[in-house]
Motif scaffolding. Structure first.
Motif, mmCIF file in Angstrom:
data_model
loop_
_atom_site.group_PDB
_atom_site.id
_atom_site.type_symbol
_atom_site.label_atom_id
_atom_site.label_comp_id
_atom_site.label_asym_id
_atom_site.label_seq_id
_atom_site.Cartn_x
_atom_site.Cartn_y
_atom_site.Cartn_z
ATOM 1 N N ALA A 65 1.487 -92.189 27.375
ATOM 2 C CA ALA A 65 0.538 -92.073 28.610
ATOM 3 C C ALA A 65 -0.851 -91.755 27.643
ATOM 4 O O ALA A 65 -1.914 -92.645 28.296
ATOM 5 N N MET A 66 -0.855 -90.892 26.720
ATOM 6 C CA MET A 66 -2.134 -90.856 26.075
ATOM 7 C C MET A 66 -2.696 -92.251 25.358
ATOM 8 O O MET A 66 -3.704 -92.660 25.736
ATOM 9 N N LEU A 67 -1.774 -92.913 24.724
ATOM 10 C CA LEU A 67 -1.863 -94.255 24.036
ATOM 11 C C LEU A 67 -2.460 -95.189 25.247
ATOM 12 O O LEU A 67 -3.459 -95.737 24.970
ATOM 13 N N LEU A 68 -1.951 -95.292 26.248
ATOM 14 C CA LEU A 68 -2.147 -96.088 27.460
ATOM 15 C C LEU A 68 -3.353 -95.893 27.929
ATOM 16 O O LEU A 68 -4.284 -96.696 28.212
ATOM 17 N N THR A 69 -3.993 -94.754 28.051
ATOM 18 C CA THR A 69 -5.248 -94.337 28.764
ATOM 19 C C THR A 69 -6.346 -94.837 27.666
ATOM 20 O O THR A 69 -7.357 -95.421 27.985
ATOM 21 N N GLU A 70 -5.949 -94.519 26.231
ATOM 22 C CA GLU A 70 -7.159 -94.973 25.302
ATOM 23 C C GLU A 70 -6.992 -96.554 25.062
ATOM 24 O O GLU A 70 -8.219 -96.984 24.868
ATOM 25 N N LEU A 71 -6.061 -97.149 25.169
ATOM 26 C CA LEU A 71 -6.017 -98.468 24.906
ATOM 27 C C LEU A 71 -6.635 -99.217 26.193
ATOM 28 O O LEU A 71 -7.308 -100.311 25.992
ATOM 29 N N ALA A 72 -6.461 -98.766 27.260
ATOM 30 C CA ALA A 72 -7.079 -99.145 28.413
ATOM 31 C C ALA A 72 -8.601 -99.065 28.384
ATOM 32 O O ALA A 72 -9.183 -100.232 28.899
ATOM 33 N N GLN A 73 -9.104 -98.009 28.077
ATOM 34 C CA GLN A 73 -10.439 -97.995 27.667
ATOM 35 C C GLN A 73 -11.145 -98.899 26.765
ATOM 36 O O GLN A 73 -12.047 -99.503 26.992
ATOM 37 N N LEU A 74 -10.311 -98.962 25.552
ATOM 38 C CA LEU A 74 -10.865 -100.022 24.598
ATOM 39 C C LEU A 74 -10.866 -101.511 24.828
ATOM 40 O O LEU A 74 -11.498 -102.363 24.541
ATOM 41 N N SER A 75 -9.892 -101.973 25.716
ATOM 42 C CA SER A 75 -9.514 -103.282 26.000
ATOM 43 C C SER A 75 -10.147 -103.570 27.266
ATOM 44 O O SER A 75 -10.157 -104.658 27.849
ATOM 45 N N GLN A 76 -10.888 -102.698 28.110
ATOM 46 C CA GLN A 76 -11.329 -102.739 29.637
ATOM 47 C C GLN A 76 -10.197 -103.618 30.315
ATOM 48 O O GLN A 76 -10.424 -104.572 30.880
ATOM 49 N N ALA A 77 -8.971 -102.926 30.390
ATOM 50 C CA ALA A 77 -7.851 -103.366 31.114
ATOM 51 C C ALA A 77 -8.050 -103.366 32.479
ATOM 52 O O ALA A 77 -8.924 -102.470 32.954
ATOM 53 N N GLU A 78 -7.667 -104.383 33.221
ATOM 54 C CA GLU A 78 -7.746 -104.476 34.678
ATOM 55 C C GLU A 78 -6.780 -103.583 35.276
ATOM 56 O O GLU A 78 -6.542 -103.203 36.519
ATOM 57 N N GLY A 79 -5.351 -103.271 34.597
ATOM 58 C CA GLY A 79 -4.384 -102.533 35.257
ATOM 59 C C GLY A 79 -3.357 -101.891 34.312
ATOM 60 O O GLY A 79 -3.332 -102.492 33.104
ATOM 61 N N ILE A 80 -2.814 -100.851 34.628
ATOM 62 C CA ILE A 80 -1.558 -100.369 33.515
ATOM 63 C C ILE A 80 -0.323 -100.400 34.639
ATOM 64 O O ILE A 80 -0.458 -99.888 35.514
ATOM 65 N N SER A 81 0.530 -100.914 33.981
ATOM 66 C CA SER A 81 1.774 -101.114 34.764
ATOM 67 C C SER A 81 2.934 -100.406 34.003
ATOM 68 O O SER A 81 3.039 -100.036 32.590
ATOM 69 N N TRP A 82 3.813 -99.507 34.696
ATOM 70 C CA TRP A 82 4.726 -98.582 34.184
ATOM 71 C C TRP A 82 6.093 -99.477 34.742
ATOM 72 O O TRP A 82 6.424 -99.452 35.959
ATOM 73 N N ILE A 83 6.617 -100.009 33.945
ATOM 74 C CA ILE A 83 7.805 -101.134 34.072
ATOM 75 C C ILE A 83 8.924 -100.364 34.841
ATOM 76 O O ILE A 83 9.575 -101.148 35.921
ATOM 77 N N PRO A 84 9.517 -99.287 34.505
ATOM 78 C CA PRO A 84 10.396 -98.665 35.204
ATOM 79 C C PRO A 84 10.475 -98.597 36.633
ATOM 80 O O PRO A 84 11.165 -98.588 37.353
ATOM 81 N N ALA A 85 9.342 -98.569 37.277
ATOM 82 C CA ALA A 85 9.100 -98.008 38.616
ATOM 83 C C ALA A 85 8.474 -99.573 39.158
ATOM 84 O O ALA A 85 8.046 -99.453 40.361
ATOM 85 N N HIS A 86 8.196 -100.555 38.465
ATOM 86 C CA HIS A 86 7.723 -101.889 39.027
ATOM 87 C C HIS A 86 6.419 -101.647 39.698
ATOM 88 O O HIS A 86 6.193 -102.102 40.861
ATOM 89 N N LEU A 87 5.603 -100.947 38.679
ATOM 90 C CA LEU A 87 4.250 -100.240 39.569
ATOM 91 C C LEU A 87 3.123 -100.569 38.821
ATOM 92 O O LEU A 87 3.279 -100.638 37.290
ATOM 93 N N VAL A 88 1.921 -101.031 39.381
ATOM 94 C CA VAL A 88 0.754 -101.230 38.277
ATOM 95 C C VAL A 88 -0.354 -100.408 39.234
ATOM 96 O O VAL A 88 -0.314 -100.253 40.397
ATOM 97 N N ARG A 126 11.244 -94.995 43.134
ATOM 98 C CA ARG A 126 11.727 -96.097 42.194
ATOM 99 C C ARG A 126 10.946 -95.581 40.770
ATOM 100 O O ARG A 126 9.693 -95.420 40.884
ATOM 101 N N GLY A 127 11.680 -95.440 39.680
ATOM 102 C CA GLY A 127 11.323 -95.247 38.420
ATOM 103 C C GLY A 127 11.604 -93.737 38.019
ATOM 104 O O GLY A 127 11.640 -93.452 36.799
ATOM 105 N N LEU A 128 12.255 -93.045 38.979
ATOM 106 C CA LEU A 128 12.537 -91.489 38.676
ATOM 107 C C LEU A 128 13.827 -91.582 37.779
ATOM 108 O O LEU A 128 14.160 -90.493 37.026
#
Length: 195
Positions: A65-88, A126-128
């Motif tokens: 989670a920490m890496l995802l937040t940092e990568l999203a800021q560096l890359s100007q990501a449009e969304g973060i998906s958590w695959i086990p929950a089929h969630l973005v 979904r994802g729990l």
């Protein structure tokens, strides 16, 4: 690319010079429109080989989670998906949910567990399953306010992550929402009902 954080290694796939990462399955989008998966380039962050089978452990998820937040800021990501929950989620919403948890707050259910309203008005998770081996269906009790069901579902995720699988009938007292009765039969979702 291999990333090292807090002594754990993660593999990042889908970078520009490598093969593209497969688009994740998405059933729920929070804070943004349902993305057109064909039009987006996805990066995938996964635990490295030495963490095989440990992807559902909370310490590994915290670092991810920490890496995802940092990568999203560096890359100007449009969304973060958590695959086990089929969630973005919109990156700002992910960060808003995750940062308090990284600082010792409650588990960030909206970032890792999708909630779906069923035809009868109840809520299903979904994802729990990745986190504690079970999903749940939450029904409003006779006297419960149905509008509080979503908030109760979020509190129930936090309680279940802290207490683990439901193996026998039990009662969870949730801060700010009241008590929930829990039952589960082997191999089936937890049946939860607001008291």
């Amino acid at each position: 690319m291999e990333l090292l954080a807090s002594g754990l290694t993660f593999d990042l796939h889908g970078l520009k010079d490598g093969p593209p990462a497969a688009a994740p399955p998405i059933a729920t989008a929070l804070g943004l429109a349902q993305p057109d998966l064909r039009e987006m380039r996805w990066l995938t962050l996964a635990p490295g080989p030495h963490l095989a089978g440990a992807g559902g452990l909370l310490p590994v998820i915290r670092v991810a989670a920490m890496l995802l937040t940092e990568l999203a800021q560096l890359s100007q990501a449009e969304g973060i998906s958590w695959i086990p929950a089929h969630l973005v989620l919109k990156p700002g919403l992910f960060r808003q949910a995750v940062l308090p948890w990284l600082e010792g707050g409650p588990f960030p259910a909206p970032a890792f567990v999708a909630m779906h309203r069923l035809d009868d008005g109840s809520m299903a998770s979904r994802g729990l399953n990745l986190l504690m081996g079970q999903e749940f269906i939450l029904k409003a009790g006779n006297s419960a306010d149905p509008s509080l069901l979503a908030r109760t579902a979020v509190r129930l995720v936090d309680w279940l992550v802290a207490h683990g699988p439901v193996l026998q009938p039990t009662r969870a007292i949730l801060a700010g929402t009241g008590a929930v009765s829990l039952e589960a039969e082997s191999g089936s979702p937890i049946l939860a009902r607001c008291d």
